[in-house]
Design a protein around this motif. Sequence first.
Motif, short mmCIF file in Angstrom:
data_model
loop_
_atom_site.label_atom_id
_atom_site.label_comp_id
_atom_site.label_asym_id
_atom_site.label_seq_id
_atom_site.Cartn_x
_atom_site.Cartn_y
_atom_site.Cartn_z
N TYR A 1 -4.01 -3.89 -10.64
CA TYR A 1 -4.21 -3.51 -9.24
C TYR A 1 -3.15 -4.12 -8.32
O TYR A 1 -2.66 -3.46 -7.41
CB TYR A 1 -5.64 -3.86 -8.79
CG TYR A 1 -6.63 -3.00 -9.51
CD1 TYR A 1 -6.96 -1.74 -9.03
CD2 TYR A 1 -7.20 -3.41 -10.71
CE1 TYR A 1 -7.84 -0.91 -9.72
CE2 TYR A 1 -8.09 -2.59 -11.41
CZ TYR A 1 -8.40 -1.34 -10.91
OH TYR A 1 -9.26 -0.52 -11.59
N GLY A 2 -2.79 -5.35 -8.58
CA GLY A 2 -1.76 -5.99 -7.75
C GLY A 2 -0.35 -5.61 -8.16
O GLY A 2 0.62 -5.99 -7.48
N GLY A 3 -0.23 -4.89 -9.27
CA GLY A 3 1.11 -4.47 -9.71
C GLY A 3 1.93 -5.60 -10.30
O GLY A 3 3.14 -5.47 -10.46
N GLY A 4 1.29 -6.71 -10.59
CA GLY A 4 2.01 -7.85 -11.17
C GLY A 4 2.71 -8.67 -10.10
O GLY A 4 2.71 -8.33 -8.92
N VAL A 5 3.29 -9.79 -10.56
CA VAL A 5 3.95 -10.70 -9.63
C VAL A 5 5.21 -10.05 -9.07
O VAL A 5 5.95 -9.38 -9.80
CB VAL A 5 4.26 -12.05 -10.31
CG1 VAL A 5 5.00 -12.98 -9.37
CG2 VAL A 5 2.97 -12.70 -10.80
N ARG A 6 5.44 -10.26 -7.80
CA ARG A 6 6.55 -9.62 -7.09
C ARG A 6 7.90 -9.97 -7.70
O ARG A 6 8.13 -11.13 -8.07
CB ARG A 6 6.50 -10.05 -5.63
CG ARG A 6 7.39 -9.26 -4.71
CD ARG A 6 7.07 -9.55 -3.27
NE ARG A 6 7.47 -10.89 -2.87
CZ ARG A 6 7.73 -11.25 -1.61
NH1 ARG A 6 7.62 -10.37 -0.64
NH2 ARG A 6 8.07 -12.48 -1.30
N GLY A 7 8.77 -8.97 -7.77
CA GLY A 7 10.15 -9.20 -8.20
C GLY A 7 10.29 -9.61 -9.66
O GLY A 7 11.30 -10.20 -10.05
#
Lengths: 425, 162
Positions: free
Chosen positions: A271-277
Amino acid sequence: MTQTPQLLFKNRRPGETAFLQEYLKTGGYQGLKKALKTLTPAEVVDAVKASGLRGRGGAGFSTGMKWSFFPADQPGEKYLVCNGDEMEPGTYKDRELLMADPHQLVEGMIIAAYALQAPVGYIFIRYAYEQCSKNLERAIAEAKQAGFLGQDILGSNYSLELHVHRSAGRYILGEETALLNGLEGRRPNPRSKPPFPAQRGLFGKPTTVNNVETLANVSHIITGGPEWYANLARSPKGAGTKLFGLSGHLERTECFELPVGIPLREVIEEYGGGVRGGRRFKACLPGGASTPYLTGAHLDVAMDFDPLAEVKSRLGTACVTVFDETTCMVAATLNLNRFFARESCGWCTPCRDGLPLVNWLLEKIERGEGTLEDIEMLKDQQRNISGRAFCALAEGAMGPVGSLLRLFMDEIEDHVRKGRCPLRS
Amino acid sequence: MAELLPQQQVEHFKAKAAAIAHPMELVVDVLRAIQDHHGWVPDEGVELAAKILGTSPLKVEEIATFYDKIYRQPVGKRVIHVCDSICCWTREAEQIYAYLQQKLGIAPGETTADGVFTLLPSCCLGACGKAPALMIGLNTYGHLTREKVDEILAKERSTVKT
């Protein structure tokens, strides 16, 4: 991504608010009709108890149990109060709910107030949520016009008045007794308990305080039945769905309605799309600023009250804030503690004096000027403040501090050894 | 001193206070109304609220000094509350706050020379999914960048009557 039944967000459309016509089209006020026409107040309490619903404001107490302590049979003034003072950093789910579908809260409150036999309800809304207040005022007016609210609701001989109370900022108002003082127009310090609000609450009369999301669930429990509601959860002892507001170093920082008991990993990755970058996960606050950190070792924990307690944290509001590998956890904890120190009402010594001392110690360590004695003093403060303050604010503040000491001691000591923050160049 | 509250509103609150059992429940509404009209709440505003509600100025002062969105000192026509809580902190709020100070030429707590903007730190605004965020009046702005801050300031400035 498994599809979750959407109860609270079933009418959610980007940038829009569902008002009466749309709410009715998707089964709105059916729960109210069922409750008032076929159930006694005690049967409503029993249904909510059987559903396993636990408070969605952070503490997680059984809602049906809380209602069962209420002297519903006692005649006279009694109050149901909705706590919409959502000011815990990381938590914005109630705003999303009230922006999408305010009638759910109105319907939930009417059913809850009927169960408690309270003739008056207040919805306490934080300053920053003006549009939510307006949405609720419109929903209340629509509900009155349609005969769902006011005198002799649906010919049941039960009547209810609902008021919206706008606040003016301060986190402590989320504490239920401080909120009651705020509603009465007193300085909103928390009150001593006992007596609990169920005995002596608003204006000295029996009062129950529930969170926005908690009350919004009530009509769904009545409509679908307690067993159906309980089975929506993925964990064996869990019940229902939960709003998860995601924030921090994630690709998608949005609010989702997911089953209670969903693994943390799924919340973050799916849902969060994984950790940014493409960075690595370091830690998270699982349910708002007062919940102890979790690390990569905890990613498979079920997002439910008991499993999170087993790993020494809390579900809180289930609003997850993620930190990536570049985050200095001393600096993050300092930021959190500054919030709590600033928001302390100053009523009791551990909170008023203890939190600034914790700030001073964390600042010193973060600057690279800390000593091993400072770490010991930080441990002392954490122990001394926890459980010794008048209300839960200081206890909540010590959640991140305690978990910093438990999970990131290497990082704290690295600051002292190197004489600087190891994560800053 | 400019009018604290239009007479019509004073009468409205007096009537409302007389009609309810616990008039003090209106204290935040009255203070907010004075602030909306006057810009901030001076001592005379505290006294007026006390008169409307039938209580002492001290009781009102206890409330007026507690809430961070009630201003007991003069502020600019637009107060900028910059969220410095954890979610905004993870998404470069400190840089946005520094940029605002540089752009407006003021430190936190100060008001621009033209009297338009006052800059204040704020605890969580409940806009964590849109971090970094700030609030001006009752408007919340999220996903801030320097460019967006420029646009917001221009837009808010254009709404100020000179």
